[in-house]
Design a protein around this motif. Structure first.
Motif, PDB file in Angstrom:
ATOM      1  N   GLY A 619       0.854  -1.259  -0.151  1.00 32.53           N
ATOM      2  CA  GLY A 619      -0.002   0.071   0.093  1.00 32.53           C
ATOM      3  C   GLY A 619       0.849   1.187   0.164  1.00 32.53           C
ATOM      4  O   GLY A 619       2.033   1.141  -0.053  1.00 32.53           O
ATOM      5  N   ALA A 620       0.166   2.597  -0.065  1.00 32.92           N
ATOM      6  CA  ALA A 620       0.934   3.789   0.233  1.00 32.92           C
ATOM      7  C   ALA A 620      -0.054   4.711   0.276  1.00 32.92           C
ATOM      8  O   ALA A 620      -1.260   4.785   0.062  1.00 32.92           O
ATOM      9  CB  ALA A 620       1.530   3.878  -1.542  1.00 32.92           C
ATOM     10  N   SER A 621       0.517   5.924   0.806  1.00 29.86           N
ATOM     11  CA  SER A 621      -0.366   6.875   1.530  1.00 29.86           C
ATOM     12  C   SER A 621       0.439   8.043   1.020  1.00 29.86           C
ATOM     13  O   SER A 621       1.758   8.212   1.279  1.00 29.86           O
ATOM     14  CB  SER A 621      -0.563   6.656   3.048  1.00 29.86           C
ATOM     15  N   CYS A 622      -0.329   9.067   0.910  1.00 26.96           N
ATOM     16  CA  CYS A 622       0.386  10.424   0.449  1.00 26.96           C
ATOM     17  C   CYS A 622      -0.429  11.520   1.527  1.00 26.96           C
ATOM     18  O   CYS A 622      -1.795  11.837   1.423  1.00 26.96           O
ATOM     19  CB  CYS A 622       0.092  10.818  -0.798  1.00 26.96           C
ATOM     20  N   SER A 623       0.366  12.297   2.339  1.00 24.35           N
ATOM     21  CA  SER A 623      -0.467  12.995   3.381  1.00 24.35           C
ATOM     22  C   SER A 623       0.257  14.440   3.386  1.00 24.35           C
ATOM     23  O   SER A 623       1.389  14.459   3.131  1.00 24.35           O
ATOM     24  CB  SER A 623      -0.141  12.597   4.807  1.00 24.35           C
ATOM     25  N   GLU A 624      -0.478  15.510   3.462  1.00 24.94           N
ATOM     26  CA  GLU A 624      -0.125  16.868   3.559  1.00 24.94           C
ATOM     27  C   GLU A 624      -0.522  17.231   4.892  1.00 24.94           C
ATOM     28  O   GLU A 624      -1.597  17.100   5.319  1.00 24.94           O
ATOM     29  CB  GLU A 624      -0.739  17.583   2.323  1.00 24.94           C
ATOM     30  N   VAL A 625       0.516  18.125   5.285  1.00 24.68           N
ATOM     31  CA  VAL A 625       0.101  18.661   6.807  1.00 24.68           C
ATOM     32  C   VAL A 625       0.669  20.424   6.877  1.00 24.68           C
ATOM     33  O   VAL A 625       1.245  20.949   5.869  1.00 24.68           O
ATOM     34  CB  VAL A 625       1.006  18.039   7.842  1.00 24.68           C
ATOM     35  N   ALA A 626      -0.106  20.977   7.792  1.00 24.52           N
ATOM     36  CA  ALA A 626       0.524  22.438   7.931  1.00 24.52           C
ATOM     37  C   ALA A 626       0.662  22.496   9.549  1.00 24.52           C
ATOM     38  O   ALA A 626       0.000  22.162  10.317  1.00 24.52           O
ATOM     39  CB  ALA A 626      -0.725  23.358   7.404  1.00 24.52           C
ATOM     40  N   ILE A 627       1.891  22.898   9.666  1.00 22.68           N
ATOM     41  CA  ILE A 627       2.138  23.131  11.077  1.00 22.68           C
ATOM     42  C   ILE A 627       2.494  24.941  11.493  1.00 22.68           C
ATOM     43  O   ILE A 627       2.753  25.758  10.716  1.00 22.68           O
ATOM     44  CB  ILE A 627       3.569  22.515  11.556  1.00 22.68           C
ATOM     45  N   ASP A 628       2.111  24.883  12.636  1.00 23.26           N
ATOM     46  CA  ASP A 628       2.215  26.362  13.281  1.00 23.26           C
ATOM     47  C   ASP A 628       3.523  26.577  14.040  1.00 23.26           C
ATOM     48  O   ASP A 628       3.698  25.783  14.934  1.00 23.26           O
ATOM     49  CB  ASP A 628       1.325  26.704  14.283  1.00 23.26           C
ATOM     50  N   THR A 629       4.489  27.079  13.241  1.00 26.47           N
ATOM     51  CA  THR A 629       6.086  27.072  13.809  1.00 26.47           C
ATOM     52  C   THR A 629       6.215  27.979  15.041  1.00 26.47           C
ATOM     53  O   THR A 629       7.112  27.893  15.750  1.00 26.47           O
ATOM     54  CB  THR A 629       6.804  27.851  12.842  1.00 26.47           C
ATOM     55  N   LEU A 630       5.074  28.730  15.636  1.00 28.70           N
ATOM     56  CA  LEU A 630       5.182  29.341  16.767  1.00 28.70           C
ATOM     57  C   LEU A 630       4.606  28.525  17.885  1.00 28.70           C
ATOM     58  O   LEU A 630       5.055  28.503  19.080  1.00 28.70           O
ATOM     59  CB  LEU A 630       4.328  30.667  17.033  1.00 28.70           C
ATOM     60  N   THR A 631       3.647  27.480  17.726  1.00 23.71           N
ATOM     61  CA  THR A 631       3.171  26.792  18.798  1.00 23.71           C
ATOM     62  C   THR A 631       3.389  24.989  18.682  1.00 23.71           C
ATOM     63  O   THR A 631       3.336  24.353  19.465  1.00 23.71           O
ATOM     64  CB  THR A 631       1.625  26.761  19.169  1.00 23.71           C
ATOM     65  N   GLY A 632       3.755  24.826  17.306  1.00 23.94           N
ATOM     66  CA  GLY A 632       4.230  23.400  17.400  1.00 23.94           C
ATOM     67  C   GLY A 632       2.925  22.539  16.794  1.00 23.94           C
ATOM     68  O   GLY A 632       2.894  21.221  16.534  1.00 23.94           O
ATOM     69  N   GLU A 633       1.615  23.151  16.881  1.00 24.23           N
ATOM     70  CA  GLU A 633       0.317  22.702  16.670  1.00 24.23           C
ATOM     71  C   GLU A 633       0.393  22.388  15.286  1.00 24.23           C
ATOM     72  O   GLU A 633       0.985  22.979  14.241  1.00 24.23           O
ATOM     73  CB  GLU A 633      -0.686  23.500  17.147  1.00 24.23           C
ATOM     74  N   TYR A 634      -0.540  21.517  14.791  1.00 24.63           N
ATOM     75  CA  TYR A 634      -0.676  21.082  13.357  1.00 24.63           C
ATOM     76  C   TYR A 634      -1.998  20.489  13.105  1.00 24.63           C
ATOM     77  O   TYR A 634      -2.580  20.177  13.762  1.00 24.63           O
ATOM     78  CB  TYR A 634       0.745  19.938  12.964  1.00 24.63           C
ATOM     79  N   ARG A 635      -2.025  20.438  11.803  1.00 23.71           N
ATOM     80  CA  ARG A 635      -3.463  19.336  11.333  1.00 23.71           C
ATOM     81  C   ARG A 635      -2.777  18.912  10.000  1.00 23.71           C
ATOM     82  O   ARG A 635      -2.114  19.435   9.193  1.00 23.71           O
ATOM     83  CB  ARG A 635      -4.652  20.487  11.097  1.00 23.71           C
ATOM     84  N   ILE A 636      -3.746  17.638   9.885  1.00 21.80           N
ATOM     85  CA  ILE A 636      -3.481  17.141   8.467  1.00 21.80           C
ATOM     86  C   ILE A 636      -4.496  17.496   7.155  1.00 21.80           C
ATOM     87  O   ILE A 636      -5.890  17.396   7.794  1.00 21.80           O
ATOM     88  CB  ILE A 636      -3.788  15.852   8.617  1.00 21.80           C
ATOM     89  N   GLU A 637      -4.347  18.256   6.524  1.00 18.28           N
ATOM     90  CA  GLU A 637      -5.012  18.665   5.514  1.00 18.28           C
ATOM     91  C   GLU A 637      -5.543  17.757   4.549  1.00 18.28           C
ATOM     92  O   GLU A 637      -6.788  17.833   4.164  1.00 18.28           O
ATOM     93  CB  GLU A 637      -4.074  19.666   4.621  1.00 18.28           C
ATOM     94  N   ARG A 638      -4.679  16.766   4.102  1.00 19.22           N
ATOM     95  CA  ARG A 638      -5.300  15.714   3.203  1.00 19.22           C
ATOM     96  C   ARG A 638      -4.482  14.477   3.030  1.00 19.22           C
ATOM     97  O   ARG A 638      -3.282  14.641   3.422  1.00 19.22           O
ATOM     98  CB  ARG A 638      -5.146  16.217   1.870  1.00 19.22           C
ATOM     99  N   THR A 639      -5.065  13.337   2.791  1.00 18.09           N
ATOM    100  CA  THR A 639      -4.469  12.242   2.942  1.00 18.09           C
ATOM    101  C   THR A 639      -5.062  11.450   1.663  1.00 18.09           C
ATOM    102  O   THR A 639      -6.451  11.226   1.740  1.00 18.09           O
ATOM    103  CB  THR A 639      -4.515  11.305   4.099  1.00 18.09           C
ATOM    104  N   ASP A 640      -4.198  10.893   0.841  1.00 17.18           N
ATOM    105  CA  ASP A 640      -4.652  10.018  -0.238  1.00 17.18           C
ATOM    106  C   ASP A 640      -4.061   8.371  -0.157  1.00 17.18           C
ATOM    107  O   ASP A 640      -2.914   8.550   0.415  1.00 17.18           O
ATOM    108  CB  ASP A 640      -4.276  10.417  -1.643  1.00 17.18           C
ATOM    109  N   ILE A 641      -4.912   7.427  -0.229  1.00 17.04           N
ATOM    110  CA  ILE A 641      -4.456   6.024   0.218  1.00 17.04           C
ATOM    111  C   ILE A 641      -4.812   5.127  -1.056  1.00 17.04           C
ATOM    112  O   ILE A 641      -5.966   5.272  -1.413  1.00 17.04           O
ATOM    113  CB  ILE A 641      -4.917   5.303   1.424  1.00 17.04           C
ATOM    114  N   LEU A 642      -3.920   4.361  -1.574  1.00 13.20           N
ATOM    115  CA  LEU A 642      -4.261   3.231  -2.349  1.00 13.20           C
ATOM    116  C   LEU A 642      -3.636   2.114  -1.731  1.00 13.20           C
ATOM    117  O   LEU A 642      -2.323   1.926  -1.373  1.00 13.20           O
ATOM    118  CB  LEU A 642      -3.601   3.515  -3.822  1.00 13.20           C
TER     119      LEU A 642
END
Length: 774
Positions: A619-642
């Motif tokens: 299998g394979a997955s492709c994930s895109e994230v965004a991080i806040d460099t002031l707090t270290g917090e992040y969220r996962i914007e998108r994941t594609d899996i096959l």
């Protein structure tokens, strides 16, 4: 004549989970829902409040005198052997007699009229200890000389020293990979009902009914045939109920037989988390050599693991970490060494992937190191190191198994295209180049996961199929249903084989009374093993029905055909239930026990060679994230899996397994942090202190597809592939994407070497560290 409609719910169709509606409506029965007979008592564990110490005295008089208490169980009440070790090392007592070895270790059990009374009384013990030094982590244990086993596994192929001598580049490093709590919806529970003579029936939530049966018999000092273990369903298992249920079953059975009354034990969440094992955390040292193109030439890696105070399943778990330390990559010269360490913590145990994910994370870290060193896209490095085939000779694993079914290149190429990876990565690089607080990252990671128990004898299964004289069908098999849809899949196999509708199949509880000597529902093998065992039983019954049709109608065998809810016998078409009634009246046996064992596999642990896996899932997955460099917090914007599940038995259930596995793997690598204080107390022991992913943590865009072109080359059930564990490793794409985002703060010059779990705190510290380096 009535038109013959297609069979409803046969294999390869999207069919809802057989318990789904009942679960949503609250009508699905679990162990705690079983009606309690009059006189049922309740047990609760009394536990240690020191991490390591000799038991000088244990005064339980206040416990015994507490309101509602009927009796207290200690080691003296064990008529058989005071041990529930699943590997036979005899290092896991039901109740300790001389010393305690982790904070929260069960020392005795209170049996009372109510659970609340038992719980309150358990706090009243007066225990005097001689406190001893304790070790909590694998590095400290190694320094203290506390190996768990004396024969750790080593996998070796090629010439490591020559490989390093020839390598253009060399990098070494260390990575810490954290553990994980199972956090099932339903915790551990066992309910024992005494019978006559030595008999006892135990209802429980276990993935391994036969092991629970054997452990209870072992502790009671009775033969296995005196113990019946029943499992209707579990509210989650993930490996935590493979061996950890043994203690609870033993305590309930001990109390039931001593008092001749039913006994139930159900710890609260805090005690469940402190007294039962987790995923093993690892400290991994790696040393690798590679060329200018990023091709790995040599790997030398050591895997130290926190195993806890007893062996449990740590030996095979740490072995499997080595089996997957290559992930999808070929290592021309390789040496992998396991170093399981004894620690004064709860004994770690099986968890989805069984060590494999920890090995795969190490492989991805090394790929990442190469990419940063050469200034290349990690995906380019991944592709350069993928396993090949017999034409290039790059298809032999570190354990000397030849990879014969490699489809990882196609999986990754298709996902790279469908996820629009290259364009998105370019846009992310441009975004990060502008600076700013929010940085983005993207990663596409593969998985190659071996399927089979490495303990070869576990690769067997049994099933029991009855066809009643009205044409209804009863199905029982050795697998356990923990929400993954195993019962639904196997019932689909039976329905298709008989060519009857799914609704005609009655799926019953797993019980040691019907199918003996079962293997654990683990190692992603549930459908493979039990599906083929059930099919074997069906084929036996069908053969008898065909023989009866030939005899009664005077036709040849090829004139008999099973058609949707009917049989065609020559020129005659007869309803299935009508023909079954005829067969019954003619005294045809309509019941059969089926059996299956996995072919081809073999493993010589001493030499580190063999074919431990029947096949691989990819299998394979492709994930895109965004991080806040002031707090270290992040969220996962998108994941594609096959993901590759072969020819899926039930695509909608398999998609659900892929989605759930990814989110659980993502949680392991991002938020699920286990933390012990200096005194050895687990502080993350409840949902309030231990963070699993929430619905809000899932990827904002979540695309999951199955490789519909895939078909297992091996003769698995309907050419399907296992789906329980392999997609767990897909969560690594999130960790790698976070790494890219962090690395952007110093223009990708340095590998961030994120520890796992990459909590916001760790992300922030990595950002600050790279900023300081400039």
């Amino acid at each position: 004549m009535k038109d013959i409609q297609a069979v409803k719910g046969a294999a390869h169709q999207n069919l809802k989970h057989d318990s789904a509606v009942k679960q949503v409506q609250g009508r699905a029965d679990y162990t705690d829902d079983i009606a309690e007979p009059i006189g049922t008592l309740h047990a609760y564990l009394g536990v240690s409040n020191v991490t390591h110490g000799k038991i000088l005295s244990m005064d339980l008089s206040r416990v015994r005198q507490a309101p509602g208490v009927v009796t207290v169980l200690t080691a003296e009440d064990v008529p058989g052997v005071n041990d529930v070790s699943p590997t036979g090392r005899h290092d896991e007592p039901v109740f300790p007699t001389e010393k305690v070895e982790f904070h929260g270790q069960p020392m005795f059990a209170v049996i009372a009229d109510t659970r609340d009374a038992a719980r309150r009384a358990a706090e009243l013990a007066d225990v005097d200890y001689e406190v001893l030094p304790h070790v909590l982590d694998p590095v400290g244990a190694e320094k203290a000389g506390m190996p768990l086993v004396t024969d750790p596994l080593k996998l070796e192929r090629g010439d490591v020293e020559a490989g390093f001598a020839a390598a253009t580049h060399r990098i070494s490093g260390q990575m810490t990979v954290g553990g994980q709590d199972h956090m099932y919806l339903e915790g551990h529970i066992a309910f024992a009902i005494p019978g006559e003579d030595d008999d006892v029936i135990v209802h429980c939530s276990t993935q391994h009914p036969s092991e629970a049966q054997h452990m209870v018999a072992h502790v009671l000092g009775v033969p296995n045939n005196a113990v019946v273990v029943n499992v209707r369903r579990m509210g989650g298992g993930f490996g935590g109920k493979e061996s950890q249920m043994n203690l609870f079953c033993a305590v309930a059975a001990l109390g039931a037989k001593k008092l001749n009354r039913p006994v139930k034990i159900r710890p609260d969440r805090d005690q469940d988390m402190t007294a039962t094992g987790k995923r093993h955390d690892f400290v991994i040292d790696y040393d690798l050599g590679f060329d200018e193109d990023g091709r790995i030439q040599v790997v030398d890696s050591k895997f130290a693991a926190r195993c806890g105070y007893s062996s449990d399943l740590s030996g095979p778990v740490t072995d499997r970490a080595l089996f997957h330390a290559d992930n999808a990559y070929y290592y021309p010269n390789v040496r992998l060494t396991s170093r399981p360490q004894k620690t004064n913590t709860v004994s770690n145990t099986a968890f989805r992937g069984f060590g494999g994910p920890q090995g795969a994370v190490a492989a991805e870290r090394m790929i990442e190191e190469i990419a940063f060193a050469l200034g290349k896209d990690p995906l380019e490095i991944r592709k350069a190191n993928f396993y090949g085939d017999e034409t290039d000779g790059r298809n032999v694993t570190p354990y000397h198994q030849t990879v014969e079914d490699n489809v990882i290149g196609r999986i990754v190429d298709e996902l790279e295209d469908s996820a629009d990876y290259q364009a998105r990565r370019k846009a992310i690089l441009e975004h990060n180049a502008k600076g700013g607080v929010i940085r983005r990252g993207i990663a596409l990671t593969p998985v190659k996961f071996g399927i089979s128990f490495t303990a070869t004898w576990f690769n067997q299964a049994g099933a029991l199929v009855h066809v009643y004289n009205d044409g209804s069908i009863h199905l029982n098999h050795g697998g356990t249903e923990m929400g993954q849809g195993l019962n639904t899949k196997i019932a689909q196999v039976v329905a298709e084989a008989f060519q009857v509708d799914f609704d005609r199949i009655k799926i019953t509880k797993t019980t040691t009374e019907k199918v003996p000597n079962t293997s654990a529902t683990a190692a992603s093998s549930g459908a493979d093993l039990n599906g083929l065992a059930a099919l074997d039983a069906v084929e036996q019954i069908k053969a008898r029905l065909v023989a009866f049709a030939v005899e009664s109608r005077g036709v040849t065998e090829d004139a008999v055909e099973f058609r949707p809810n009917h049989l065609r016998i020559g020129d005659e078409t007869i309803a299935f239930d009508t023909f079954i009634k005829e067969a019954y009246m003619a005294r045809v046996q309509l019941s059969a026990a089926g059996f299956y064992k996995t072919p081809k596999i073999h493993w010589d642990r001493a030499s580190g060679t063999g074919r431990p896996f029947y096949y691989y899932a990819y299998g394979a997955s492709c994930s895109e994230v965004a991080i806040d460099t002031l707090t270290g917090e992040y969220r996962i914007e998108r994941t594609d899996i096959l993901h590759d599940v072969g020819r899926s038995l039930n695509p909608i259930l398999d998609k659900g397994q892929v989605e759930g596995a990814f989110v659980q793997g993502m949680g392991w690598l991002t938020t699920e942090e286990l933390w012990w204080d200096d005194a050895g107390r687990l502080r993350t022991h409840a949902p309030s202190t231990y963070k699993i992913p929430l619905a809000s943590d899932r990827p904002r865009v979540f695309n999951v597809d199955l490789a519909d072109w895939s078909e297992n080359r091996e003769m698995t059930i309907k050419r399907s592939k296992a789906v329980g564990e392999p997609p767990f490793v897909l969560g690594v794409s999130v960790l790698e994407a976070l790494s890219m985002a962090v690395a952007s703060v110093n223009d990708y010059r340095t590998c961030p070497r994120l520890e796992a779990p990459a909590t916001p705190e760790r992300v922030l510290m990595a950002v600050e560290r790279l900023r300081t380096q400039g």
